[in-house]
Design a protein around this motif. Structure first.
Motif, PDB file in Angstrom:
ATOM      1  N   GLY A  45      -0.494 -14.665 -15.043  1.00  0.00           N
ATOM      2  CA  GLY A  45      -0.564 -13.220 -15.205  1.00  0.00           C
ATOM      3  C   GLY A  45      -1.294 -12.504 -14.088  1.00  0.00           C
ATOM      4  N   SER A  46      -1.946 -13.249 -13.203  1.00  0.00           N
ATOM      5  CA  SER A  46      -2.620 -12.610 -12.076  1.00  0.00           C
ATOM      6  C   SER A  46      -1.590 -12.237 -11.014  1.00  0.00           C
ATOM      7  CB  SER A  46      -3.683 -13.545 -11.491  1.00  0.00           C
ATOM      8  OG  SER A  46      -3.073 -14.698 -10.950  1.00  0.00           O
ATOM      9  N   ALA A  47      -1.935 -11.248 -10.239  1.00  0.00           N
ATOM     10  CA  ALA A  47      -1.027 -10.782  -9.187  1.00  0.00           C
ATOM     11  C   ALA A  47      -1.797 -10.696  -7.881  1.00  0.00           C
ATOM     12  CB  ALA A  47      -0.439  -9.429  -9.553  1.00  0.00           C
ATOM     13  N   ASN A  48      -1.099 -10.937  -6.792  1.00  0.00           N
ATOM     14  CA  ASN A  48      -1.719 -10.777  -5.489  1.00  0.00           C
ATOM     15  C   ASN A  48      -0.713 -10.238  -4.486  1.00  0.00           C
ATOM     16  OD1 ASN A  48      -0.452 -13.277  -5.768  1.00  0.00           O
ATOM     17  ND2 ASN A  48      -1.602 -14.176  -4.088  1.00  0.00           N
ATOM     18  N   VAL A  49      -1.237  -9.523  -3.522  1.00  0.00           N
ATOM     19  CA  VAL A  49      -0.405  -8.967  -2.463  1.00  0.00           C
ATOM     20  C   VAL A  49      -0.244 -10.047  -1.406  1.00  0.00           C
ATOM     21  CG1 VAL A  49      -0.207  -7.176  -0.706  1.00  0.00           C
ATOM     22  CG2 VAL A  49      -1.197  -6.636  -2.918  1.00  0.00           C
ATOM     23  N   GLU A  50       1.000 -10.477  -1.215  1.00  0.00           N
ATOM     24  CA  GLU A  50       1.291 -11.537  -0.257  1.00  0.00           C
ATOM     25  C   GLU A  50       1.277 -11.016   1.179  1.00  0.00           C
ATOM     26  OE1 GLU A  50       1.846 -14.827  -0.864  1.00  0.00           O
ATOM     27  OE2 GLU A  50       1.394 -14.481  -2.965  1.00  0.00           O
ATOM     28  N   GLN A  51       1.781  -9.815   1.370  1.00  0.00           N
ATOM     29  CA  GLN A  51       1.845  -9.272   2.711  1.00  0.00           C
ATOM     30  C   GLN A  51       1.906  -7.765   2.615  1.00  0.00           C
ATOM     31  OE1 GLN A  51       5.244 -10.532   4.966  1.00  0.00           O
ATOM     32  NE2 GLN A  51       4.609  -9.483   6.790  1.00  0.00           N
ATOM     33  N   GLY A  52       1.222  -7.100   3.513  1.00  0.00           N
ATOM     34  CA  GLY A  52       1.251  -5.649   3.589  1.00  0.00           C
ATOM     35  C   GLY A  52       1.100  -5.226   5.030  1.00  0.00           C
ATOM     36  N   ASN A  53       1.057  -3.935   5.258  1.00  0.00           N
ATOM     37  CA  ASN A  53       0.940  -3.459   6.633  1.00  0.00           C
ATOM     38  C   ASN A  53      -0.246  -2.532   6.815  1.00  0.00           C
ATOM     39  OD1 ASN A  53       1.969  -1.297   5.207  1.00  0.00           O
ATOM     40  ND2 ASN A  53       3.195  -0.565   6.904  1.00  0.00           N
ATOM     41  N   ASP A 107      -0.436  -0.667 -10.894  1.00  0.00           N
ATOM     42  CA  ASP A 107       0.508  -0.235 -11.935  1.00  0.00           C
ATOM     43  C   ASP A 107       1.761  -1.109 -11.935  1.00  0.00           C
ATOM     44  OD1 ASP A 107      -1.226   1.768 -12.716  1.00  0.00           O
ATOM     45  OD2 ASP A 107      -0.158   3.367 -11.643  1.00  0.00           O
ATOM     46  N   VAL A 108       2.271  -1.417 -10.758  1.00  0.00           N
ATOM     47  CA  VAL A 108       3.461  -2.266 -10.657  1.00  0.00           C
ATOM     48  C   VAL A 108       3.136  -3.674 -11.149  1.00  0.00           C
ATOM     49  CG1 VAL A 108       5.126  -3.327  -9.074  1.00  0.00           C
ATOM     50  CG2 VAL A 108       4.517  -0.920  -8.814  1.00  0.00           C
ATOM     51  N   SER A 109       1.973  -4.197 -10.797  1.00  0.00           N
ATOM     52  CA  SER A 109       1.622  -5.561 -11.204  1.00  0.00           C
ATOM     53  C   SER A 109       1.489  -5.689 -12.718  1.00  0.00           C
ATOM     54  CB  SER A 109       0.341  -6.019 -10.517  1.00  0.00           C
ATOM     55  OG  SER A 109      -0.779  -5.334 -11.025  1.00  0.00           O
ATOM     56  N   LYS A 110       1.139  -4.607 -13.400  1.00  0.00           N
ATOM     57  CA  LYS A 110       1.016  -4.651 -14.863  1.00  0.00           C
ATOM     58  C   LYS A 110       2.367  -4.843 -15.545  1.00  0.00           C
ATOM     59  CE  LYS A 110      -3.119  -1.809 -15.035  1.00  0.00           C
ATOM     60  NZ  LYS A 110      -3.673  -0.486 -15.350  1.00  0.00           N
ATOM     61  N   VAL A 111       3.433  -4.285 -14.973  1.00  0.00           N
ATOM     62  CA  VAL A 111       4.750  -4.372 -15.612  1.00  0.00           C
ATOM     63  C   VAL A 111       5.642  -5.466 -15.015  1.00  0.00           C
ATOM     64  CG1 VAL A 111       4.754  -1.979 -16.372  1.00  0.00           C
ATOM     65  CG2 VAL A 111       5.726  -2.545 -14.156  1.00  0.00           C
ATOM     66  N   LEU A 112       5.211  -6.043 -13.890  1.00  0.00           N
ATOM     67  CA  LEU A 112       5.984  -7.109 -13.262  1.00  0.00           C
ATOM     68  C   LEU A 112       5.860  -8.384 -14.095  1.00  0.00           C
ATOM     69  CD1 LEU A 112       7.654  -7.744 -10.674  1.00  0.00           C
ATOM     70  CD2 LEU A 112       5.520  -8.523  -9.642  1.00  0.00           C
TER      71      LEU A 112
END
Length: 133
Positions: A45-53, A107-112
């Motif tokens: 259930g955890s989320a992480n940002v793999e790549q950003g700019n 917000d996106v990670s909560k519904v993903l």
């Protein structure tokens, strides 16, 4: 028109292909990409940002440096005023180019759903056909 785009993928490789296609549309001039991130939701259930700019506060750094250079011509007081004015102008540029906010990513990670990946981007598109395709 500025829009927030969220596209969900079943695998990490497909998410990166989607990101690559989005940036290719930006290079072609079909759309403008202001910021992007690839978000992964783990089985726990955890989320992480793999790549950003996120490139950091470049505007603040450049503004302060440029303001200092111009202000040094007027002496120590001019240096302080120039650096302050440059910092303020640079911060305005940084805020304007902030891209995707962490609150939106949360917000996106909560519904993903778990084991899914999402490409999140702030884009400018004049018509929807390039992204829809």
């Amino acid at each position: 028109m500025d829009r927030m785009l969220v596209v969900v993928f079943d695998s990490e490789s497909k998410a990166y292909e989607g990101k690559k296609a989005l940036l290719q549309l930006d290079d072609e001039g079909s759309i403008g990409v202001y910021g992007y991130a690839v978000l992964a939701k783990n089985t726990d259930g955890s989320a992480n940002v793999e790549q950003g700019n996120d490139v950091g506060p470049i505007g603040s750094l450049v503004g302060t440096s440029l303001g200092s250079l111009i202000g040094v011509l007027a002496g120590p007081v001019g240096l302080a005023v120039g650096a302050s004015a440059g910092l303020l102008a640079g911060e305005v540029v940084d805020i304007n180019n902030a891209g995707i906010g962490y609150d939106f990513i949360n917000d996106v990670s909560k519904v993903l759903l778990p084991n899914r990946f999402a490409v999140i981007a702030e884009v400018n598109e004049e018509w929807t056909t390039p992204i829809d395709t």
